[in-house]
Design an enzyme around this catalytic site. Structure first.
Site, PDB file in Angstrom:
ATOM      1  CD  GLU B  49      -3.425  -0.620   1.644  1.00 58.82           C
ATOM      2  OE1 GLU B  49      -3.554   0.497   2.123  1.00 58.82           O
ATOM      3  OE2 GLU B  49      -4.334  -1.479   1.644  1.00 58.82           O
ATOM      4  CG  HIS B 272      -2.568  -3.486   8.102  1.00 61.47           C
ATOM      5  ND1 HIS B 272      -2.815  -4.788   7.762  1.00 61.47           N
ATOM      6  CD2 HIS B 272      -3.522  -2.756   7.472  1.00 61.47           C
ATOM      7  CE1 HIS B 272      -3.861  -4.845   6.960  1.00 61.47           C
ATOM      8  NE2 HIS B 272      -4.310  -3.613   6.767  1.00 61.47           N
TER       9      HIS B 272
END
Lengths: 409, 409
Positions: B49, B272
């Protein structure tokens, strides 16, 4: 299996030109191809342009006896068109779809809808691991001004990279397919140089078939004669390539092509000629030669040349990305302007009804249409730029590695 | 290099959640991540990402001193988001884009535009060849009714196949990434079973971090708390997996995760948690154990279960292919009807002007819009059906091979 005698392998490759509703006498030719394959009993059959899964199924039924193993590679809207028939068990398969493959709006060329790919099947014969690749690259519609050259070069590079990365445990690598490149084209020099694959036609001890090994010849009644005018003998764009990876030797004993009409018939099998190679494979002491097929200084030149062409394509793609983006913005502005006019009229700012309803709504629909189309194209060209950049960068890395290698040794 | 002592390798993996304009405090977090990576000096950093190439370039400049080698994987409209930083030279790279990745019309989920892929970098450390894979699979937006499960399973299967086919010359295989699957999910059992990869969390001698190794935890201020309600501890969807291919042994000495906020800061690095593994790699006599990670009877069950789920997806895709095709045909019929009416009016068959011009043209435009949209969707679902069929067939072949194996032995 050590000390085995020579293994003899007969390989058949053909672009079948089996486009539903478009290719002439398709079903008849598929029947002919099936009959001939059953008669000849090759070891390995690599086919392209079998777009209809029904044609594949028909062939599979017909060839079940002599080629009990087969695989059809599905991809894209229409399919990859690739399939393999084999006398020996297929142990595993993998498909890699090329990241670039023409333009969706070039409907008359249609390559984009095919999901052009390279298919890999792994076969073991007498303890020898064969990595067999079958592929079909983007067509060349105009040699003088080949707009698809950068895409085909990206495909040739991805093909070479895919073969290098997946064939490390193979004893013998075979590649068959319609590469849509003449033998001296930069893409084929890149593919051969970067993988070390050898051209069965150039290596064959004995050759029989169309002059110069051509596979698209004026003698074939299905070829477009005007396209072949600059090439009176035809062109060679279908190949069987091979190499031995480690401790093995491969030799092409014989190479044949079909020559126009099928034996005893009034039509050929396809608009392409088939290529048939008889290979002799033998274990030998020590490892095979260098992994790269071309002397490294030459390879540097080839990669540099390919990179330059990819760069040309990159700049064209960047221009198209810009112009489609600009068109989308203009259409959006027009829509906003119309919305403002409507709001103005609703608020009673404008005296009377300044624009006829019908042409006003038609204009709005036109603007919406252009906006959607331009946005779609813009997204497409963003991807195109990305993939051309990625290939150019990979080629740069490869060049650096090639240039550094001598100083390492 | 024979008889070398143990090689110690520190690997870092993080889904950076760096979506331009959308992710909160993105630039600040990218700076934090860069600072921490520079301080910690890992051997290998696998990021997901990182959608903005500018963020990658900034990291590259900052990390140039301690991680002189890096690669950014470009693909799709937005990108793959994948990149790798390494202390050791990257010898080669390859990208494989998954054939299915959600739906273009699910704009709110956006996965389709990302060109989700698996990236491979090859690294040689002390004569040991490492095949390092980094990937990010399709997100799971609703666990109870997961519409993307078949696509994620296709991705897990393609990932496993890609690893198997490209890692045959590797000594050690490493995979890091956000797999968007819980440890007991069928996809991860399939991936582990079919490749023989081991889960660093399960194998670690020493663990430190979020309970159960979770990487999406309620304590992290950026996670959506409602989504984690059924999982009070959080979920584990980010992994470091590994295996030794031949003559080597890999052991996970330590596994750590970050735990919410970054040390000394008020925000975490991402939504995360990062996963950090310390691996010990040692040569050992003889080949490594079996290639498949799961006992074969269990693997048969796992592949069967995965194949069933792909079959469910296939039937749904076939239904959508049918309904979009029907909608396109209906829109075409409406257009033809309108054309007939216009021709009739022109030929003077109809008395007077039977339909108001404005609504007639609006209806025509609507029909054209529906026709284009439905055709586009129909083509998309044709591809979806093809790829689900291809995966199902590959799984069937794999099952046959697994079931035949014992009788061969």
């Amino acid at each position: 299996m050590e000390g085995d005698p020579t293994l003899r392998l007969r390989v058949f490759d053909l672009n079948c030109w089996a486009i539903r509703y478009l290719s002439k006498r398709r079903q008849e030719r598929i029947r002919l191809i099936g009959d001939m394959l059953r008669q000849e009993g090759f070891d390995l059959v690599l086919l392209q342009e079998v777009w209809s899964e029904q044609d594949y199924s028909d062939l599979k039924v017909k060839l079940g006896g002599c080629y009990p193993f087969s695989h059809y590679f599905r991809s894209g809207v229409i399919g990859s068109g690739l399939c393999v028939f084999s006398r020996f068990p297929i142990l595993d398969t993998l498909l890699y779809q090329y990241s670039l493959n023409g333009y969706p709006y070039m409907l008359q060329h249609g390559d984009w809808f095919c999901g052009k790919s390279v298919g890999l099947v792994i076969i073991k014969i007498s303890g020898i691991i064969f990595n067999v690749y079958v592929t079909h690259l983007h067509a060349e519609y105009c040699r003088e001004k080949d707009a698809y050259l950068p895409h085909r070069l990206v495909q040739a590079w991805e093909l070479a990279q895919f073969i290098r990365h997946t064939s490390k445990a193979a004893d013998v690598v075979l590649l068959g397919g319609d590469l849509n490149m003449h033998p001296e084209d930069v893409g084929i020099r890149l593919l051969r140089g970067w993988t070390g694959l050898r051209d069965a036609f150039a290596e064959a001890t004995h050759f029989e078939g169309c002059e110069d090994g051509c596979t698209l010849v004026p003698n074939n009644c299905f070829t477009v004669k005007t396209e072949l005018l600059p090439f009176p003998l035809g062109i060679r764009i279908d190949y069987i390539l091979y190499k031995a990876v480690s401790g093995f030797m491969v030799k092409c004993e014989e190479l044949k092509t079909t020559t126009g009409t099928a034996p005893g018939m009034d039509i050929p099998f396809s608009d392409h000629e088939a290529v048939m190679a008889t290979l002799h494979i033998r274990r030998q002491g020590g490892a095979a030669g260098a992994n790269l097929g071309t002397a490294e200084p030459t390879l540097v030149d080839v990669v540099t040349e390919a990179r330059m062409e990819v760069g040309v394509g990159l700049r064209a793609a960047q221009r198209q990305r810009y112009s489609t983006g600009r068109m989308a913005v203009l259409a959006l502005l027009l829509l906003l302007l119309q919305a403002a006019a409507v709001l103005g009229a609703l608020a009673g700012l404008a005296a009377g009804q300044p624009f006829p309803k019908l042409s006003f709504s038609l204009l709005a629909f036109l603007a919406i249409g252009v906006l959607l189309l331009a946005t779609g194209l813009h997204l497409f060209h963003i991807i195109e730029v990305k993939m051309l950049q990625a290939t150019e960068e990979q080629m740069r890395t490869a060049l650096r590695a090639l240039q550094e290698r001598p100083s390492d040794g």
